[in-house]
Every structure is written in C-alpha cells, then in structure tokens.
Write a protein that holds these residues in place. Sequence first.
Motif, PDB file in Angstrom:
ATOM      1  N   UNK A 146       0.858  -1.191   0.000  1.00 40.83           N
ATOM      2  CA  UNK A 146       0.000   0.000   0.000  1.00 40.83           C
ATOM      3  C   UNK A 146       0.889   1.235   0.000  1.00 40.83           C
ATOM      4  N   UNK A 147       0.297   2.366  -0.263  1.00 36.00           N
ATOM      5  CA  UNK A 147       1.028   3.630  -0.168  1.00 36.00           C
ATOM      6  C   UNK A 147       0.297   4.530   0.820  1.00 36.00           C
ATOM      7  N   UNK A 148       1.071   5.296   1.568  1.00 38.88           N
ATOM      8  CA  UNK A 148       0.445   6.209   2.526  1.00 38.88           C
ATOM      9  C   UNK A 148       0.056   7.503   1.817  1.00 38.88           C
ATOM     10  N   UNK A 149      -0.382   8.495   2.589  1.00 43.03           N
ATOM     11  CA  UNK A 149      -0.858   9.752   2.006  1.00 43.03           C
ATOM     12  C   UNK A 149       0.260  10.526   1.315  1.00 43.03           C
ATOM     13  N   UNK A 150       1.517  10.255   1.652  1.00 41.83           N
ATOM     14  CA  UNK A 150       2.658  10.926   1.015  1.00 41.83           C
ATOM     15  C   UNK A 150       3.184  10.156  -0.189  1.00 41.83           C
ATOM     16  N   UNK A 151       2.547   9.041  -0.520  1.00 39.80           N
ATOM     17  CA  UNK A 151       2.980   8.241  -1.662  1.00 39.80           C
ATOM     18  C   UNK A 151       4.135   7.307  -1.347  1.00 39.80           C
ATOM     19  N   UNK A 152       4.417   7.084  -0.074  1.00 37.48           N
ATOM     20  CA  UNK A 152       5.514   6.202   0.327  1.00 37.48           C
ATOM     21  C   UNK A 152       4.975   4.784   0.473  1.00 37.48           C
ATOM     22  N   UNK A 153       5.735   3.827  -0.084  1.00 40.30           N
ATOM     23  CA  UNK A 153       5.324   2.421  -0.044  1.00 40.30           C
ATOM     24  C   UNK A 153       5.341   1.873   1.370  1.00 40.30           C
ATOM     25  N   UNK A 154       4.322   1.099   1.665  1.00 40.49           N
ATOM     26  CA  UNK A 154       4.227   0.402   2.949  1.00 40.49           C
ATOM     27  C   UNK A 154       4.225  -1.098   2.667  1.00 40.49           C
ATOM     28  N   UNK A 155       5.044  -1.840   3.392  1.00 41.44           N
ATOM     29  CA  UNK A 155       5.121  -3.287   3.214  1.00 41.44           C
ATOM     30  C   UNK A 155       3.879  -3.964   3.795  1.00 41.44           C
ATOM     31  N   UNK A 156       3.628  -5.172   3.322  1.00 42.01           N
ATOM     32  CA  UNK A 156       2.510  -5.968   3.814  1.00 42.01           C
ATOM     33  C   UNK A 156       2.733  -6.283   5.298  1.00 42.01           C
ATOM     34  N   UNK A 157       1.701  -6.100   6.087  1.00 36.18           N
ATOM     35  CA  UNK A 157       1.765  -6.411   7.507  1.00 36.18           C
ATOM     36  C   UNK A 157       1.083  -7.747   7.771  1.00 36.18           C
ATOM     37  N   UNK A 158       1.170  -8.194   9.001  1.00 35.95           N
ATOM     38  CA  UNK A 158       0.518  -9.434   9.402  1.00 35.95           C
ATOM     39  C   UNK A 158      -1.000  -9.339   9.195  1.00 35.95           C
TER      40      UNK A 158
END
Length: 189
Positions: A64-76
């Motif tokens: 996913x990407x946050x509001x700043x467009x930074x990638x977020x890794x898959x969480x549990x």
Amino acid sequence: LARRFRRGEKGSAAIEFAMVAPMFFALLLGIMQAGIIFFAQETLQNAVFDIGRMIRTGENQCFTTDSNGICQAMTQDDFRNQVCAKVSALMSCTASLNGASLLQFDVKAYPAGFAGATNGSPLVDNDLPPLNTFDPGSACNVVLIRVFYKWPIQAPGLNWFLTNMANHSHLLAAATAFRNEPYGAVAGC
C-alpha cells in the motif's frame, strides 16, 4: 380376514425404507460434508499459492502507499485480510474456538536457503496452538508459508470419521515454499 392380513404386502416398501433411511441419510450427509471439506481445502491451498506469489515477486514490499505516496510493506493483518478475502465464501476468519482463531498462519523466512528450512508439525496434544509468525523475508530468501484452519464438523454421528483434531474439528492445512525473486537492487541470488 387374518389370512389376508398376513399375506398382504402393501406398505412393505415403506417399512423397509424406514429401516434403511437413517443410515442412508447419515451416509449422504457424510459424503456431502467430506466434499465440502475437500473443496475448502483446495480453496485454502489456492489462496496460499496466490498470496505466496505476491511475496515471491516482491509485491508485498510495496503493498500500500500512505498519504505521502511512500510504499508500505505488507503487515501481518494485511496477510490475514488477503487470505480471508480469498476464502471468505467457505470459511469464517472472525470465528474462534476456545479463544483461538480458526484461521492460523505461519510465515517464516530462511536466509540460509532451503537447507535451513524446517517444516515440523505445529500440533501440540492433537490441537493447534495460536500461531502468528509473519516474516516474509527479503530478496533471495527462502520463505515457507503455512496456513491452517480448524474446520468444525457439522455432521452429527460422523465426528469419529471426519475429525482429525480435538474439539470435533478437521484441520485444513495449506503450504508453499519458494525462494524470493531478486527484486529491488539485488542483482541475482
């Protein structure tokens, strides 16, 4: 009149069916329950293969990407939601038995490769303890994904035949093992 009554055969088929019907319907219910269990097992295995592909190709690194467009890794929780989305037609991800979720998973990375990977039985005293390991690793790691579901048996009287765990349930297990692709800055494995 008594002689005619003794030789009369009207209704004998109904009486014979009444004697055989309970076993026939129990067998029919058992066949249907076993078919549903088989279908659920295949659904769970397909979900594990699909999500394993996401991890293998590195898609989980930018899930996913946050509001700043930074990638977020898959969480549990993201992993659990992905599995639930693929199996929700047959299995309840919110249901629990004795305080433990019916859906359990174990995702482990082995940087040393396949030689370091272990796949022991998670069962303790014929029951599944809570599992919550989530380590998808990084590029070139070997990853083992195991997903378990405690399927409650609904066929009364056939628990002895369809159960393989405590609490009258059938353990569904799906697994996949793979080496992550050299995604990102890694040149090769």
